[in-house]
Scaffold this motif. Structure first.
Motif, PDB file in Angstrom:
ATOM      1  N   CYS A 137       1.310   6.290  45.681  1.00 38.41           N
ATOM      2  CA  CYS A 137       2.438   5.745  44.927  1.00 38.41           C
ATOM      3  C   CYS A 137       3.696   5.645  45.790  1.00 38.41           C
ATOM      4  O   CYS A 137       4.630   4.933  45.430  1.00 38.41           O
ATOM      5  CB  CYS A 137       2.694   6.533  43.649  1.00 38.41           C
ATOM      6  SG  CYS A 137       3.348   8.195  43.875  1.00 38.41           S
ATOM      7  N   SER A 194       6.700   3.327  38.896  1.00 43.01           N
ATOM      8  CA  SER A 194       5.270   3.552  39.150  1.00 43.01           C
ATOM      9  C   SER A 194       5.013   4.973  39.648  1.00 43.01           C
ATOM     10  O   SER A 194       3.996   5.585  39.306  1.00 43.01           O
ATOM     11  CB  SER A 194       4.719   2.527  40.141  1.00 43.01           C
ATOM     12  OG  SER A 194       5.319   2.676  41.411  1.00 43.01           O
ATOM     13  N   SER A 195       5.932   5.503  40.446  1.00 39.73           N
ATOM     14  CA  SER A 195       5.773   6.871  40.938  1.00 39.73           C
ATOM     15  C   SER A 195       5.864   7.874  39.802  1.00 39.73           C
ATOM     16  O   SER A 195       5.091   8.832  39.743  1.00 39.73           O
ATOM     17  CB  SER A 195       6.827   7.174  42.005  1.00 39.73           C
ATOM     18  OG  SER A 195       6.639   6.337  43.130  1.00 39.73           O
TER      19      SER A 195
END
Length: 82
Positions: free
Chosen positions: A45, A54-55
């Motif tokens: 990620c 997204s992380s």
């Protein structure tokens, strides 16, 4: 008389208390950038099209990765980073 429970978790043992995952990730990204984060913590990620959103999604579902990110944040705050 204090109860035995009051001695189990002293306040100083909670360096992440009051810090959201988003806040600590944002601070780490600001300090290191995605490339250095990926070098320090080998997770995709941070390598493939990284973003805070997204992380966060990955870290919330992956306890071992979250622990590594939290440990790096604690090192940063304690001044023992490289």
């Amino acid at each position: 008389m204090p109860t035995p429970e009051s001695h189990k978790h002293p306040q100083t043992n909670a360096p992440l208390q009051g810090i959201t995952l988003e806040a600590l990730l944002t601070e780490l990204h600001t300090r290191y950038g995605w490339e250095e984060l990926a070098q320090r913590i080998d997770i995709n990620c941070f390598k493939q099209d990284p973003s805070i959103k997204s992380s966060l999604k990955f870290l919330r579902k992956t306890p071992w990765a979250r622990e590594k990110v939290e440990a790096l944040y604690i090192q940063l705050k304690q001044g023992s980073h490289e």
